[in-house]
Design an enzyme around this catalytic site. Structure first.
Site, PDB file in Angstrom:
ATOM      1  N   ILE A  40      -2.414   9.338  -2.522  1.00  0.00           N
ATOM      2  CA  ILE A  40      -1.006   9.004  -3.094  1.00  0.00           C
ATOM      3  C   ILE A  40      -0.053   9.981  -2.070  1.00  0.00           C
ATOM      4  O   ILE A  40       1.051   9.573  -1.938  1.00  0.00           O
ATOM      5  CB  ILE A  40      -0.846   9.480  -4.487  1.00  0.00           C
ATOM      6  CG1 ILE A  40      -2.044   8.952  -5.327  1.00  0.00           C
ATOM      7  CG2 ILE A  40       0.322   9.541  -5.105  1.00  0.00           C
ATOM      8  CD1 ILE A  40      -1.484   7.422  -5.410  1.00  0.00           C
ATOM      9  N   LEU A  41      -0.707  11.216  -1.873  1.00  0.00           N
ATOM     10  CA  LEU A  41       0.323  11.875  -0.800  1.00  0.00           C
ATOM     11  C   LEU A  41       0.567  11.296   0.401  1.00  0.00           C
ATOM     12  O   LEU A  41       1.790  11.011   1.041  1.00  0.00           O
ATOM     13  CB  LEU A  41      -0.262  13.189  -0.570  1.00  0.00           C
ATOM     14  CG  LEU A  41       0.721  14.159   0.306  1.00  0.00           C
ATOM     15  CD1 LEU A  41       1.989  14.532  -0.038  1.00  0.00           C
ATOM     16  CD2 LEU A  41      -0.414  15.293   0.812  1.00  0.00           C
ATOM     17  N   SER A  87       0.813   7.951   1.109  1.00  0.00           N
ATOM     18  CA  SER A  87       1.423   6.831   0.844  1.00  0.00           C
ATOM     19  C   SER A  87       2.807   7.240   0.452  1.00  0.00           C
ATOM     20  O   SER A  87       3.914   6.608   0.894  1.00  0.00           O
ATOM     21  CB  SER A  87       0.928   5.833  -0.291  1.00  0.00           C
ATOM     22  OG  SER A  87       1.022   6.556  -1.800  1.00  0.00           O
ATOM     23  N   GLU A  88       3.172   8.423  -0.156  1.00  0.00           N
ATOM     24  CA  GLU A  88       4.546   8.574  -0.365  1.00  0.00           C
ATOM     25  C   GLU A  88       5.260   9.206   0.727  1.00  0.00           C
ATOM     26  O   GLU A  88       6.431   8.895   0.890  1.00  0.00           O
ATOM     27  CB  GLU A  88       4.472   9.635  -1.627  1.00  0.00           C
ATOM     28  CG  GLU A  88       4.017   9.378  -3.083  1.00  0.00           C
ATOM     29  CD  GLU A  88       5.134   8.328  -3.438  1.00  0.00           C
ATOM     30  OE1 GLU A  88       6.143   8.520  -3.347  1.00  0.00           O
ATOM     31  OE2 GLU A  88       4.647   7.242  -3.891  1.00  0.00           O
ATOM     32  N   LEU A  89       4.515   9.873   1.449  1.00  0.00           N
ATOM     33  CA  LEU A  89       5.359  10.304   2.654  1.00  0.00           C
ATOM     34  C   LEU A  89       5.472   9.131   3.892  1.00  0.00           C
ATOM     35  O   LEU A  89       6.556   9.197   4.435  1.00  0.00           O
ATOM     36  CB  LEU A  89       4.408  11.514   3.428  1.00  0.00           C
ATOM     37  CG  LEU A  89       4.416  12.880   2.817  1.00  0.00           C
ATOM     38  CD1 LEU A  89       3.613  13.782   3.810  1.00  0.00           C
ATOM     39  CD2 LEU A  89       5.782  13.162   2.574  1.00  0.00           C
TER      40      LEU A  89
END
Length: 272
Positions: A43-44, A46-48
């Site tokens: 998730i990290l 993808s978010e960045l």
């Protein structure tokens, strides 16, 4: 402004109807692990990657990144140059460094943070990114704002209002957030917001937080990206770089990249 029950019901009807028909559940970062949990590391990543970058560009880069660095420990043990090479094509290379630094911090701690305040200690993770991780990885009802969220709220609750501050958007999100299924709620909002952008334009222009992005061509960002791209192939001297980047700003930008730790210099050669 707090939406009325009638407004919330109409919003839910539009949101969930769109998501049921067009939800992008095939996105790789929306896939659960074999045991049903969602990996906060993925998730990290993808978010960045998704910050200021289109989904279509992120998908293949995300897949290649996770294949190369399948865990936070794998990323933490890599050298920054390898990470930057794999990041090529996404731009904003500081994000790659932040992600690498965050992985090293998590690896040292021995566990991935689960609460907002701890997540915000990770490099490159602000309140909204932390809120997204809490919602997507842990299915907790966090409140955060990003472009698609802002677009949906403005479209449904501020159709005739200008200069809408994010504090008002946040209060509205808090009122309409589906606290029983926050992960799916934000997935739906992201997809619905992308749809509204294509049908109604960029409503974020009506936000008081909006600022027009500067042109890429001819910008410092373009030169920075060109330096990283050239060094991804092989180390180069200042003369070699100047031959490929004919711009008076090159020396200043090389100094800037060195100070940020994105490039190194050894024996007269710049390298990742």
């Amino acid at each position: 402004m707090v939406p009325s029950p009638g407004q919330i019901n109409r919003f839910y009807e539009a949101l969930w109807t769109y998501y049921a028909q067009y939800g992008r559940n095939d996105l790789p970062w929306r896939r659960a692990e074999a045991d049903g949990h969602f990996d906060p590391y993925k998730i990290l990543v993808s978010e960045l990657m998704l910050q200021q970058t289109q989904v279509s560009r992120v998908i293949p880069k995300f897949q290649a990144f996770i294949q190369t660095f399948p865990s936070v420990e794998a990323l933490a043990s890599a050298d920054l140059g390898t990470v930057l090479r794999l990041w090529q094509g996404l731009g904003y290379n500081r994000r790659a460094k932040y992600l690498w630094q965050a992985a090293r911090m998590v690896s040292e701690q021995g566990h991935f943070p689960e609460v907002l305040v701890d997540l915000m200690r990770l490099p490159g993770v602000g309140k909204n990114t932390a809120g997204a991780i809490v919602a997507y990885a842990y299915n907790q009802p966090s409140v955060f704002v990003e472009t698609n969220v802002r677009t949906v709220i403005i479209h449904h609750f501020f159709a005739t209002t200008e200069q809408i501050p994010d504090r008002v958007v946040i209060s509205c999100i808090a009122a309409v957030l589906d606290r029983q299924r926050p992960r799916q709620f934000y997935w739906a909002v992201m997809d619905y917001g992308a749809h509204i952008k294509t049908t109604h334009g960029n409503l974020s222009r009506r936000s008081s937080q909006y600022s027009k992005q500067t042109a890429f061509v001819g910008s410092n960002r373009q030169i920075r990206g060109s330096v990283i791209r050239l060094l991804a192939d092989c180390p180069r001297s200042a003369i070699d770089l100047a031959a490929g980047i004919a711009d008076d700003r090159l020396d200043a930008i090389l100094a800037e990249l060195l100070a940020e730790g994105l490039i190194r210099q050894k024996n007269g050669l710049y390298r990742l």
